[in-house]
Design a protein around this motif. Structure first.
Motif, PDB file in Angstrom:
ATOM      1  N   SER A  56      26.844 103.615  38.409  1.00  0.00           N
ATOM      2  CA  SER A  56      26.766 104.388  37.166  1.00  0.00           C
ATOM      3  C   SER A  56      26.890 103.484  35.942  1.00  0.00           C
ATOM      4  O   SER A  56      26.111 103.577  34.984  1.00  0.00           O
ATOM      5  CB  SER A  56      27.864 105.454  37.151  1.00  0.00           C
ATOM      6  N   ALA A 111      24.020 102.784  33.096  1.00  0.00           N
ATOM      7  CA  ALA A 111      24.318 103.165  31.712  1.00  0.00           C
ATOM      8  C   ALA A 111      24.145 101.984  30.758  1.00  0.00           C
ATOM      9  O   ALA A 111      23.494 102.115  29.711  1.00  0.00           O
ATOM     10  CB  ALA A 111      25.736 103.725  31.611  1.00  0.00           C
ATOM     11  N   GLU A 119      21.630 101.071  27.429  1.00  0.00           N
ATOM     12  CA  GLU A 119      22.153 100.640  26.136  1.00  0.00           C
ATOM     13  C   GLU A 119      21.597  99.289  25.699  1.00  0.00           C
ATOM     14  O   GLU A 119      21.350  99.080  24.509  1.00  0.00           O
ATOM     15  CB  GLU A 119      23.683 100.505  26.194  1.00  0.00           C
TER      16      GLU A 119
END
Length: 181
Positions: A153, A157, A161
């Motif tokens: 995860s 993520a 970004e």
């Protein structure tokens, strides 16, 4: 870690492609043997750092050692980790907390420290070694499976970004691999 298993194989692959390396693990002798192998076979420069990265402070110390040698990290491979087996309440809590420290906290620390430099340069790659265990609950390996879920995860993520900054983060999720692990 680069002293065995997936970490050692990634070091071999990177050296085969002509890349210099910094290899890190707790065990000094296997690192020195890998260094000798890679330098002889591929003519690359290999820097050995025999250090445990099991806590954020230890991970920071490794980062500081790399910086002290003036080495720029273009590709970060976070492959250190360990697991355990047994019922959650039957396992030693300290061992599970150490697993969380290494599998999660040290990985986040190194990703942040190295990633900050990559962002300044607008380029870099991170490979976070997770597991197919990250995709389901793991009775009798509850903490291990949960740490790998975090790694997958987290990696996905930060990839979203950081893409705008020229940085990729990839979660590698192998199934069963025959290693010392």
């Amino acid at each position: 870690g680069a002293s065995s298993g997936i970490g050692a194989e990634f070091a071999r692959y990177h050296a085969q492609k002509g890349g210099d390396l910094v290899i890190v693990a707790r065990r000094h002798a296997p690192l020195e043997a890998l260094k000798a192998e890679l330098e002889a076979a591929h003519g690359v420069r290999v820097t050995v750092i025999a250090k445990d990265v099991g806590t954020p402070a230890q991970a920071t110390a490794v980062y500081d050692a790399v910086k002290a040698q003036g080495i720029q990290v273009d590709i970060l491979i976070n492959s250190a980790g360990f697991g355990g087996h047994g019922g959650f309440l039957d396992r030693d809590l300290a061992k599970d907390q150490a697993m969380i420290d290494l599998n999660i906290s040290a990985l986040v620390t190194l990703s942040h420290l190295v990633g900050t430099e990559m962002k300044i340069r607008k380029s870099g790659k991170m490979l976070q070694v997770s597991s197919t265990a990250s995709f389901l609950p793991g009775p009798y390996q509850a903490v291990y499976y949960a740490t790998k879920d975090f790694v997958t995860s987290f990696s996905q993520a930060i990839d979203q970004e950081l893409r705008k900054d020229g940085i990729t983060s990839t979660a590698l999720c192998p199934g069963l691999v025959h290693t010392e692990f």
